[in-house]
Design a protein around this motif. Structure first.
Motif, mmCIF file in Angstrom:
data_model
loop_
_atom_site.group_PDB
_atom_site.id
_atom_site.type_symbol
_atom_site.label_atom_id
_atom_site.label_comp_id
_atom_site.label_asym_id
_atom_site.label_seq_id
_atom_site.Cartn_x
_atom_site.Cartn_y
_atom_site.Cartn_z
ATOM 1 N N VAL A 108 0.812 -1.220 0.000
ATOM 2 C CA VAL A 108 0.000 0.000 0.000
ATOM 3 C C VAL A 108 0.847 1.273 0.000
ATOM 4 O O VAL A 108 0.545 2.237 -0.709
ATOM 5 C CB VAL A 108 -0.951 0.008 1.219
ATOM 6 C CG1 VAL A 108 -1.739 1.307 1.287
ATOM 7 C CG2 VAL A 108 -1.899 -1.182 1.148
ATOM 8 N N LEU A 170 -6.629 -2.138 -11.450
ATOM 9 C CA LEU A 170 -7.233 -3.354 -10.899
ATOM 10 C C LEU A 170 -6.820 -4.590 -11.684
ATOM 11 O O LEU A 170 -6.687 -5.679 -11.123
ATOM 12 C CB LEU A 170 -8.755 -3.213 -10.876
ATOM 13 C CG LEU A 170 -9.313 -2.161 -9.906
ATOM 14 C CD1 LEU A 170 -10.830 -2.072 -10.026
ATOM 15 C CD2 LEU A 170 -8.914 -2.496 -8.466
ATOM 16 N N GLY A 223 -6.906 4.273 3.422
ATOM 17 C CA GLY A 223 -7.845 3.414 2.707
ATOM 18 C C GLY A 223 -8.472 4.125 1.520
ATOM 19 O O GLY A 223 -8.606 3.549 0.424
ATOM 20 N N LEU A 224 -8.854 5.396 1.729
ATOM 21 C CA LEU A 224 -9.442 6.168 0.636
ATOM 22 C C LEU A 224 -8.410 6.449 -0.464
ATOM 23 O O LEU A 224 -8.749 6.461 -1.660
ATOM 24 C CB LEU A 224 -10.001 7.484 1.176
ATOM 25 C CG LEU A 224 -11.255 7.366 2.042
ATOM 26 C CD1 LEU A 224 -11.595 8.716 2.673
ATOM 27 C CD2 LEU A 224 -12.436 6.852 1.219
ATOM 28 N N THR A 225 -7.154 6.663 -0.066
ATOM 29 C CA THR A 225 -6.098 6.898 -1.055
ATOM 30 C C THR A 225 -5.893 5.664 -1.920
ATOM 31 O O THR A 225 -5.771 5.760 -3.152
ATOM 32 C CB THR A 225 -4.782 7.277 -0.348
ATOM 33 O OG1 THR A 225 -4.985 8.437 0.459
ATOM 34 C CG2 THR A 225 -3.680 7.567 -1.364
ATOM 35 N N LEU A 226 -5.859 4.499 -1.281
ATOM 36 C CA LEU A 226 -5.704 3.255 -2.042
ATOM 37 C C LEU A 226 -6.880 3.049 -2.990
ATOM 38 O O LEU A 226 -6.692 2.670 -4.155
ATOM 39 C CB LEU A 226 -5.588 2.074 -1.072
ATOM 40 C CG LEU A 226 -5.396 0.700 -1.707
ATOM 41 C CD1 LEU A 226 -4.115 0.661 -2.531
ATOM 42 C CD2 LEU A 226 -5.373 -0.393 -0.642
ATOM 43 N N THR A 227 -8.081 3.325 -2.509
ATOM 44 C CA THR A 227 -9.261 3.233 -3.379
ATOM 45 C C THR A 227 -9.157 4.222 -4.531
ATOM 46 O O THR A 227 -9.511 3.914 -5.678
ATOM 47 C CB THR A 227 -10.536 3.502 -2.573
ATOM 48 O OG1 THR A 227 -10.610 2.584 -1.472
ATOM 49 C CG2 THR A 227 -11.771 3.355 -3.437
ATOM 50 N N GLY A 228 -8.637 5.402 -4.224
ATOM 51 C CA GLY A 228 -8.473 6.418 -5.257
ATOM 52 C C GLY A 228 -7.540 5.990 -6.364
ATOM 53 O O GLY A 228 -7.754 6.311 -7.535
ATOM 54 N N ALA A 230 -7.207 3.025 -7.547
ATOM 55 C CA ALA A 230 -7.944 2.116 -8.426
ATOM 56 C C ALA A 230 -8.996 2.848 -9.247
ATOM 57 O O ALA A 230 -9.210 2.531 -10.416
ATOM 58 C CB ALA A 230 -8.594 1.012 -7.599
ATOM 59 N N VAL A 231 -9.647 3.848 -8.640
ATOM 60 C CA VAL A 231 -10.739 4.540 -9.321
ATOM 61 C C VAL A 231 -10.215 5.561 -10.331
ATOM 62 O O VAL A 231 -10.778 5.731 -11.424
ATOM 63 C CB VAL A 231 -11.644 5.239 -8.285
ATOM 64 C CG1 VAL A 231 -12.672 6.132 -8.968
ATOM 65 C CG2 VAL A 231 -12.332 4.202 -7.404
ATOM 66 N N VAL A 242 -3.449 11.381 -6.876
ATOM 67 C CA VAL A 242 -4.173 10.754 -5.758
ATOM 68 C C VAL A 242 -3.289 10.762 -4.514
ATOM 69 O O VAL A 242 -3.763 11.050 -3.401
ATOM 70 C CB VAL A 242 -4.574 9.312 -6.128
ATOM 71 C CG1 VAL A 242 -5.299 8.644 -4.963
ATOM 72 C CG2 VAL A 242 -5.451 9.308 -7.371
#
Length: 407
Positions: A108, A170, A223-228, A230-231, A242
């Motif tokens: 991460v 992803l 967590g939001l950064t990691l999701t960012g 991918a998005v 990001v």
């Protein structure tokens, strides 16, 4: 060819020795200027190399700041407390907890966070738990390299390969998840065997520590950064932006000064990476590129992927894994199988020697500063025990994952 090779050798030797603690850029930037000034690399080619590396290096700077701010919020101290609580004084359980923490941190927050921020926490946690520090300390070094297979953001080598792979964020993670799990599992089993005597020993625990609240805000931002990551990538947003957003979100509650954030972005190391790209371009243009083209296997079957991973591991230990990636990338970018097998080689292979990756050299320096200097003989023996089986297992897992995912 000789001049280019001497420039690269000088840059790498300086990076390994770092006389008087001087940054790697002290040698790399003048070498790049010489390469351009002497006509070894045309100015337009050097400019193109810098332009291509720029976004990747920008991400590196941003994620270094994110890791520093996560440490300021207490994320790594919290990880140490959790590991100590899970271990309950058992060396085997502590090793398992460190494997999980180091694998997740590397995936991460990149391998630099594992080496620079998690390693000191691991040493303190082992001392407070009353167990030998060598097994978990060596685990942080090995997993900083081998556990960086999972995400494009886990390693600078991944970002370079990701840009050429044609995969989505992803998609990359889906293909590399099985190799990541298999390599980490193989490393753990070998560690259990290699350190079997030390994992039965106890030492006098050191007082200190205690419980504390989880850094909920920082964990949520991470967590939001990691999701960012991918998005944003499918939308054409580079992961560096990001990471910058994550850094800003972490910095605001701490009221961190811009000067501190700039320092933690490590501009000298970023300059080293950019300059190294120019020097490697000179070596590639004057002989090494042609040699590599002859050595890169034809086809993308399992045998060729195994050969590619072995070649990449060898070059990583001869040249360091970042130059090895820059040299090999043009020859494999048209074949996803060979490209990702090369990535396994340059990420797992450096566990064989200190010079395989800059992260390992930095880990060694940190252990010396903590009066826990590693033994070169033990590091090499552990590398010989882990690297060959991890390479083969990782490539087999990659071969299976490529077929399952249709890539």
């Amino acid at each position: 060819m000789i001049i280019s090779a001497l420039l690269l050798a000088g840059v790498l030797a300086f990076a390994v020795v770092r006389p008087r603690g001087l940054p790697e850029a002290v040698a790399a930037v003048p070498a790049a200027v010489i390469a351009v000034g002497a006509g070894l690399v045309p100015l337009r080619d050097a400019t193109a190399e810098l332009r291509e590396l720029g976004p990747t290096v920008g991400f590196l700077a941003a994620v270094l700041v994110v890791a520093h701010l996560a440490d300021e919020h207490g994320v790594f101290r919290y990880a140490g407390r959790v590991a100590a609580r899970i271990s309950r004084g058992s060396p085997v359980r502590l090793l398992g907890a460190v494997f999980v923490a180091a694998a997740l941190t590397t995936a991460v927050l990149s391998l630099d966070a594992t080496v620079v921020l998690l390693t000191p926490v691991v040493l303190v946690t082992a001392a407070r738990a009353g167990v030998r520090s060598r097994p978990p300390a060596y685990a942080s070094a090995h997993l900083a390299n081998s556990a960086s297979l999972l995400l494009p953001v886990s390693n600078l080598t991944n970002l370079l390969a990701f840009a050429a792979s044609g995969l989505t964020f992803l998609g990359f993670a889906a293909v590399m998840a099985l190799p990541w799990i298999v390599v980490v599992a193989v490393e753990y089993l070998v560690f259990r065997w290699f350190f079997r005597a030390g994992l039965r020993e106890r030492v006098e625990p050191r007082a200190g520590g205690g419980d504390g609240p989880a850094p909920g805000y920082a964990l949520a931002v991470l967590g939001l950064t990691l999701t960012g990551f991918a998005v944003a990538q499918p939308l054409g947003v580079h992961p560096a932006w990001v990471a910058v957003a994550g850094a800003v979100a972490l910095a605001v509650p701490l009221r961190s000064s811009p000067l501190t954030l700039l320092r933690e972005a490590n501009p000298a190391f970023c300059a080293f990476v950019l300059a190294l790209g120019v020097v490697v371009a000179a070596v590639r243009a004057h002989g090494l590129g042609g040699l590599v083209e002859h050595l890169v296997p034809d086809g993308a079957g399992l045998g060729e992927m195994l050969a590619m991973a072995g070649l990449a591991a060898l070059l990583a230990n001869l040249l360091n894994n970042l130059p090895a990636t820059l040299v090999l990338l043009p020859g494999v970018e048209s074949s996803p199988g060979l490209l990702l097998a090369m990535l396994i080689g340059v990420n797992v292979g450096p566990n064989l020697t200190y010079v395989g990756s800059l992260a390992t050299l930095l880990w060694r320096q940190i252990l010396h500063e903590q009066d826990a200097a590693p033994a070169a003989r033990d590091f090499l023996r552990l590398g010989l025990a882990t690297v060959p089986i991890a390479l083969v297992s990782g490539v087999l897992a990659l071969w299976a994952a490529l077929r399952v995912t249709g890539h």
